[in-house]
Design an enzyme around this catalytic site. Structure first.
Site, PDB file in Angstrom:
ATOM      1  N   CYS A 130      40.442  46.787  52.667  1.00  0.00           N
ATOM      2  CA  CYS A 130      40.539  48.151  52.152  1.00  0.00           C
ATOM      3  C   CYS A 130      39.135  48.721  51.907  1.00  0.00           C
ATOM      4  O   CYS A 130      38.387  48.936  52.851  1.00  0.00           O
ATOM      5  CB  CYS A 130      41.402  48.177  50.888  1.00  0.00           C
ATOM      6  SG  CYS A 130      41.984  49.828  50.432  1.00  0.00           S
ATOM      7  N   HIS A 251      46.211  45.774  53.494  1.00  0.00           N
ATOM      8  CA  HIS A 251      46.165  44.597  52.616  1.00  0.00           C
ATOM      9  C   HIS A 251      47.151  43.540  53.110  1.00  0.00           C
ATOM     10  O   HIS A 251      48.300  43.498  52.654  1.00  0.00           O
ATOM     11  CB  HIS A 251      46.546  44.980  51.185  1.00  0.00           C
ATOM     12  CG  HIS A 251      45.484  45.672  50.415  1.00  0.00           C
ATOM     13  ND1 HIS A 251      44.703  45.031  49.478  1.00  0.00           N
ATOM     14  CD2 HIS A 251      45.076  46.964  50.431  1.00  0.00           C
ATOM     15  CE1 HIS A 251      43.859  45.902  48.944  1.00  0.00           C
ATOM     16  NE2 HIS A 251      44.070  47.090  49.504  1.00  0.00           N
ATOM     17  N   GLU A 253      47.353  40.488  52.346  1.00  0.00           N
ATOM     18  CA  GLU A 253      47.748  39.584  51.252  1.00  0.00           C
ATOM     19  C   GLU A 253      48.912  40.151  50.439  1.00  0.00           C
ATOM     20  O   GLU A 253      49.618  39.407  49.739  1.00  0.00           O
ATOM     21  CB  GLU A 253      46.541  39.286  50.352  1.00  0.00           C
ATOM     22  CG  GLU A 253      46.216  40.318  49.304  1.00  0.00           C
ATOM     23  CD  GLU A 253      45.565  41.595  49.829  1.00  0.00           C
ATOM     24  OE1 GLU A 253      45.339  42.527  49.040  1.00  0.00           O
ATOM     25  OE2 GLU A 253      45.271  41.645  51.042  1.00  0.00           O
TER      26      GLU A 253
END
Length: 423
Positions: A130, A251, A253
């Site tokens: 990001c 993102h 994750e």
């Protein structure tokens, strides 16, 4: 055992983000990042976002990897934001729409840009998520859209328009991106791509993005409106050799199924896995370049040469520190002089010892003259540095750290070359 592991596992620096809790600033890092780094065999080291930390980054050495993730908008003055064409009224509207992101944090900018540049200078593995991807692009001379919605062309077909942030469905919002073939992202998500399509659905939490991609990078993913959602440096990507320079706007994750810890795709954690692989390889490469050879044995002739040279420098040290007179037999000093002129070394261990002895002398008189000159240069250097900014001084320290690493590598090669020649 745990203490032993903490000293040998590679270190990944992560800069914290700050928020307000109970009327006080609190630093934090998303736990998903930390969990993945630990699970793949590295140790996350949190760099606190507090005033002055950018001048203390040397204290976080050794650095084996850098992971930069979420945060506020980057200060527009750090890239060519004047070309955005947004009026002051439009910028104010952007600030009202994205209150939590538009509060510029210059200290965090300084810390992260310095770390990004350090990674680029020393080829330290870097993963930007990001904001971290935007920091990487800016550090390499790229630019950003100050606001995607206002700056992207208005004539984009309806089917290609993308909502890049949805505050009402923050974690659940997804939009599709096209994966570029023959890139790391392609390899990680290949089993999840539909036949004939190169598309995956990613989360999105940003109102800014890459406008002009820095020249060294290649896109890995693009949204339908043309925005670059992932990029990497193909010349600095080989995790097995400790090379990894990459930025992802989304993102991975956090791409998890609602209410579950399962990832949307099996390839979601791959960026962290390959980054950690590169970090581990980089640590091994770094350790091999600076570690001293152990158990080296010299034959009788080499040991005799070593003893003569050590004696030569010991005499030179005594002449300087204790005021000892010039020895009657100048051959005692000539051995050291010949050693210096040959530009070689017997071993890294000896080289370190010679430094401790002040072994840059060819004779006492020349050394004293040089010492006097060095004192004058030191005074001049201190005067010049006193006028330098904190950032300039920090950059200077980083430069000489890099030069020291290079010198260690060259010295190691010369040691091995000398030993192989003698044997």
């Amino acid at each position: 055992m745990a203490s032993d592991l903490s000293t040998i596992l590679p270190r990944v620096l992560i800069v914290s983000r700050r928020t307000v809790r109970k009327n006080k600033f609190v630093d934090f890092v998303g736990e998903y990042h930390l969990d993945l780094i630990v699970s793949y065999g590295a140790v996350p080291v949190i760099v606190p976002r507090v005033a002055g930390v950018h001048t203390l980054l040397d204290s976080f050495e050794p650095i084996h990897g850098v992971l930069l993730c979420e945060g506020e908008d980057i200060d527009p003055s750090l890239y060519d934001a004047e070309l955005s064409g947004l009026s002051s009224e439009e910028l104010e509207e952007v600030r009202r729409s994205h209150v939590s992101d538009t509060a510029i944090d210059k200290e965090k900018d300084t810390i992260e840009l310095r770390l990004a540049k350090l990674c680029l200078e020393r080829n330290i593995p870097y993963l930007g998520i990001c904001r971290g991807s935007q920091v990487l692009n800016v550090a390499c001379g790229g630019s950003l859209y100050q606001d995607i919605e206002k700056e992207l062309p208005k004539n984009i077909p309806e089917g290609e328009r993308v909502v890049h942030i949805d505050y009402d469905n923050y974690d659940g919002h997804r939009h599709k991106v096209k994966v570029v073939e023959n890139t790391p992202l392609d390899a990680w998500f290949r089993d999840s791509l539909e036949e004939g399509k190169m598309e995956i659905w990613v989360n999105s939490y940003h109102h800014q993005g890459v406008k002009r991609l820095a020249q060294r990078f290649v896109p890995m993913a693009l949204s339908p409106d043309g925005l670059i959602e992932g990029f990497y440096d193909p010349d600095a990507y080989n995790p097995q050799e400790g090379k990894f320079i990459m930025g992802l706007q989304f993102h991975p994750e956090r791409m998890r199924r609602p209410g579950l810890e399962d990832f949307d795709y099996p390839g979601c954690p791959s960026a962290y896995q390959e980054f950690a692989r590169a970090v581990i390889a980089y640590q091994k490469k770094l350790n091999s370049s600076i570690s001293m050879p152990r158990g080296l044995k010299l034959d009788q002739e080499m040991e005799k040469k070593r003893s003569i040279i050590v004696r030569s420098f010991s005499i030179a040290k005594e002449m300087y520190t204790a005021g000892r007179e010039m020895p009657p037999d100048k051959c005692d000093l000539e051995a050291g002089a010949e050693f210096l002129q040959s530009n070689t070394a017997l071993s890294t261990q000896q080289e370190k010892r010679l430094k401790q002895m002040g072994a840059t002398v060819r004779n006492a008189h020349a050394y004293l003259e040089r010492l006097k000159l060095n004192e004058e240069r030191e005074k001049l250097a201190r005067k010049v540095m006193g006028k330098m900014s904190i950032e300039q001084l920090s950059d200077l320290v980083s430069f000489y750290h890099m030069m020291g690493t290079i010198c260690s590598e060259v010295l190691e090669k010369k040691v091995q070359c000398l030993l192989s020649t003698e044997n």
